[in-house]
Write a protein that holds these residues in place. Structure first.
Motif, PDB file in Angstrom:
ATOM      1  N   THR A 137      -5.157  -9.143  -6.544  1.00  0.00           N
ATOM      2  CA  THR A 137      -4.899  -7.893  -7.267  1.00  0.00           C
ATOM      3  C   THR A 137      -4.694  -6.800  -6.223  1.00  0.00           C
ATOM      4  O   THR A 137      -4.946  -6.992  -5.040  1.00  0.00           O
ATOM      5  CB  THR A 137      -6.076  -7.518  -8.184  1.00  0.00           C
ATOM      6  OG1 THR A 137      -7.246  -7.387  -7.378  1.00  0.00           O
ATOM      7  CG2 THR A 137      -6.295  -8.559  -9.255  1.00  0.00           C
ATOM      8  N   LYS A 138      -4.246  -5.634  -6.653  1.00  0.00           N
ATOM      9  CA  LYS A 138      -3.990  -4.530  -5.721  1.00  0.00           C
ATOM     10  C   LYS A 138      -5.284  -4.166  -5.007  1.00  0.00           C
ATOM     11  O   LYS A 138      -6.329  -4.000  -5.622  1.00  0.00           O
ATOM     12  CB  LYS A 138      -3.442  -3.318  -6.442  1.00  0.00           C
ATOM     13  CG  LYS A 138      -2.041  -3.519  -6.962  1.00  0.00           C
ATOM     14  CD  LYS A 138      -1.537  -2.273  -7.661  1.00  0.00           C
ATOM     15  CE  LYS A 138      -0.184  -2.520  -8.281  1.00  0.00           C
ATOM     16  NZ  LYS A 138       0.314  -1.392  -9.039  1.00  0.00           N
ATOM     17  N   GLY A 139      -5.225  -4.075  -3.651  1.00  0.00           N
ATOM     18  CA  GLY A 139      -6.380  -3.705  -2.859  1.00  0.00           C
ATOM     19  C   GLY A 139      -7.172  -4.883  -2.323  1.00  0.00           C
ATOM     20  O   GLY A 139      -8.035  -4.682  -1.464  1.00  0.00           O
ATOM     21  N   VAL A 152      -1.221  -3.979  -0.858  1.00  0.00           N
ATOM     22  CA  VAL A 152      -1.255  -2.533  -1.054  1.00  0.00           C
ATOM     23  C   VAL A 152      -0.760  -2.174  -2.445  1.00  0.00           C
ATOM     24  O   VAL A 152      -1.449  -1.483  -3.201  1.00  0.00           O
ATOM     25  CB  VAL A 152      -0.409  -1.811   0.028  1.00  0.00           C
ATOM     26  CG1 VAL A 152      -0.401  -0.313  -0.202  1.00  0.00           C
ATOM     27  CG2 VAL A 152      -0.933  -2.137   1.404  1.00  0.00           C
ATOM     28  N   GLU A 153       0.422  -2.622  -2.807  1.00  0.00           N
ATOM     29  CA  GLU A 153       0.942  -2.382  -4.157  1.00  0.00           C
ATOM     30  C   GLU A 153       1.992  -3.423  -4.463  1.00  0.00           C
ATOM     31  O   GLU A 153       2.448  -4.146  -3.581  1.00  0.00           O
ATOM     32  CB  GLU A 153       1.516  -0.974  -4.294  1.00  0.00           C
ATOM     33  CG  GLU A 153       2.688  -0.644  -3.377  1.00  0.00           C
ATOM     34  CD  GLU A 153       3.197   0.770  -3.566  1.00  0.00           C
ATOM     35  OE1 GLU A 153       4.203   0.911  -4.260  1.00  0.00           O
ATOM     36  OE2 GLU A 153       2.575   1.694  -3.031  1.00  0.00           O
ATOM     37  N   GLN A 164       2.743  -2.209   7.650  1.00  0.00           N
ATOM     38  CA  GLN A 164       3.100  -2.596   6.293  1.00  0.00           C
ATOM     39  C   GLN A 164       4.449  -3.288   6.278  1.00  0.00           C
ATOM     40  O   GLN A 164       5.303  -3.028   7.113  1.00  0.00           O
ATOM     41  CB  GLN A 164       3.149  -1.363   5.378  1.00  0.00           C
ATOM     42  CG  GLN A 164       1.783  -0.782   5.098  1.00  0.00           C
ATOM     43  CD  GLN A 164       1.829   0.301   4.049  1.00  0.00           C
ATOM     44  OE1 GLN A 164       2.891   0.768   3.648  1.00  0.00           O
ATOM     45  NE2 GLN A 164       0.663   0.712   3.583  1.00  0.00           N
ATOM     46  N   LYS A 165       4.581  -4.153   5.263  1.00  0.00           N
ATOM     47  CA  LYS A 165       5.809  -4.923   5.135  1.00  0.00           C
ATOM     48  C   LYS A 165       6.103  -5.138   3.664  1.00  0.00           C
ATOM     49  O   LYS A 165       5.189  -5.339   2.859  1.00  0.00           O
ATOM     50  CB  LYS A 165       5.615  -6.275   5.842  1.00  0.00           C
ATOM     51  CG  LYS A 165       6.856  -7.095   6.031  1.00  0.00           C
ATOM     52  CD  LYS A 165       6.510  -8.325   6.847  1.00  0.00           C
ATOM     53  CE  LYS A 165       7.718  -9.134   7.205  1.00  0.00           C
ATOM     54  NZ  LYS A 165       7.372 -10.336   7.947  1.00  0.00           N
ATOM     55  N   LYS A 166       7.381  -5.080   3.309  1.00  0.00           N
ATOM     56  CA  LYS A 166       7.801  -5.281   1.925  1.00  0.00           C
ATOM     57  C   LYS A 166       8.339  -6.709   1.801  1.00  0.00           C
ATOM     58  O   LYS A 166       9.176  -7.140   2.585  1.00  0.00           O
ATOM     59  CB  LYS A 166       8.896  -4.283   1.584  1.00  0.00           C
ATOM     60  CG  LYS A 166       9.409  -4.372   0.178  1.00  0.00           C
ATOM     61  CD  LYS A 166      10.451  -3.283  -0.040  1.00  0.00           C
ATOM     62  CE  LYS A 166      11.017  -3.334  -1.429  1.00  0.00           C
ATOM     63  NZ  LYS A 166      12.017  -2.291  -1.632  1.00  0.00           N
ATOM     64  N   ILE A 214       6.421  -6.873  -3.383  1.00  0.00           N
ATOM     65  CA  ILE A 214       5.068  -6.402  -3.083  1.00  0.00           C
ATOM     66  C   ILE A 214       5.087  -5.756  -1.697  1.00  0.00           C
ATOM     67  O   ILE A 214       5.985  -6.016  -0.880  1.00  0.00           O
ATOM     68  CB  ILE A 214       4.021  -7.541  -3.125  1.00  0.00           C
ATOM     69  CG1 ILE A 214       4.401  -8.645  -2.108  1.00  0.00           C
ATOM     70  CG2 ILE A 214       3.839  -8.085  -4.509  1.00  0.00           C
ATOM     71  CD1 ILE A 214       3.313  -9.675  -1.894  1.00  0.00           C
ATOM     72  N   ILE A 215       4.091  -4.921  -1.433  1.00  0.00           N
ATOM     73  CA  ILE A 215       3.909  -4.331  -0.114  1.00  0.00           C
ATOM     74  C   ILE A 215       2.543  -4.773   0.376  1.00  0.00           C
ATOM     75  O   ILE A 215       1.530  -4.559  -0.285  1.00  0.00           O
ATOM     76  CB  ILE A 215       4.017  -2.798  -0.160  1.00  0.00           C
ATOM     77  CG1 ILE A 215       5.428  -2.395  -0.617  1.00  0.00           C
ATOM     78  CG2 ILE A 215       3.700  -2.192   1.191  1.00  0.00           C
ATOM     79  CD1 ILE A 215       5.641  -0.926  -0.789  1.00  0.00           C
ATOM     80  N   VAL A 216       2.544  -5.432   1.559  1.00  0.00           N
ATOM     81  CA  VAL A 216       1.302  -5.928   2.144  1.00  0.00           C
ATOM     82  C   VAL A 216       1.078  -5.243   3.486  1.00  0.00           C
ATOM     83  O   VAL A 216       2.009  -4.762   4.132  1.00  0.00           O
ATOM     84  CB  VAL A 216       1.335  -7.459   2.328  1.00  0.00           C
ATOM     85  CG1 VAL A 216       1.330  -8.158   0.990  1.00  0.00           C
ATOM     86  CG2 VAL A 216       2.522  -7.895   3.148  1.00  0.00           C
TER      87      VAL A 216
END
Length: 158
Positions: A125-127, A136-137, A151-153, A143-145
């Motif tokens: 889940t987010k977080g 992250v979201e 950070q990477k999309k 998704i963005i991790v």
């Protein structure tokens, strides 16, 4: 007969003038080939050569004036600041991450993201964090991790 004598005298007179003019022209040309050189006389005045002594040149230096000549104010030049060189960080090697989709609970509207990290499939889940990788979201398409403050999309793979 008198007429003929007059013409002969004029002809002789004109011929002597023509020969005289051509003679002068010829003499000028002939004397041009052999110009008369003036005679040089050697005059010894007893003069000797005395060179001037070398005078040392006065050296000077230019200094910067900090006063504006028009306004009368002092101007101080700006000093350039040298930016400190930043150390290049070694590139971060990301583990293989595959985003496979999203699962949504109809009752609670909670979203679970299906992610494969290093060959292991996880529901996050987010977080949430798994192996230093934080989600992250995310939405259905991507998704963005975050991994080691970077950070990477990641786009969904079908």
């Amino acid at each position: 007969m008198t007429v003929k004598v007059k013409n002969k005298n004029k002809t002789y007179l004109l011929l002597t003038i023509v020969f005289g003019v051509w003679g002068i022209i010829g003499y000028k040309i002939w004397s041009g080939f052999k110009p008369d050189l003036p005679k040089m006389s050697s005059n010894d005045f007893g003069a000797t050569f005395k060179p001037k002594q070398m005078v040392s040149i006065d050296t000077f230096s230019i200094q910067m004036v900090n006063r504006d000549p028009f306004l009368g104010t002092l101007t101080i030049p700006k000093k350039r600041r040298v930016a400190p060189k930043t150390k290049k960080k070694p590139p971060i090697v990301w583990p293989p991450i595959i985003y496979q989709g999203i699962i949504t609970n109809q009752n609670s509207k909670q979203q679970l993201f299906v992610i494969t990290i290093n060959g292991e499939q996880q529901l996050l889940t987010k977080g949430q964090v798994f192996n230093e990788i934080k989600l992250v979201e995310g939405i259905a398409k991507h998704i963005i991790v975050s991994y080691k403050k970077e950070q990477k999309k990641i786009i969904v793979q079908e």
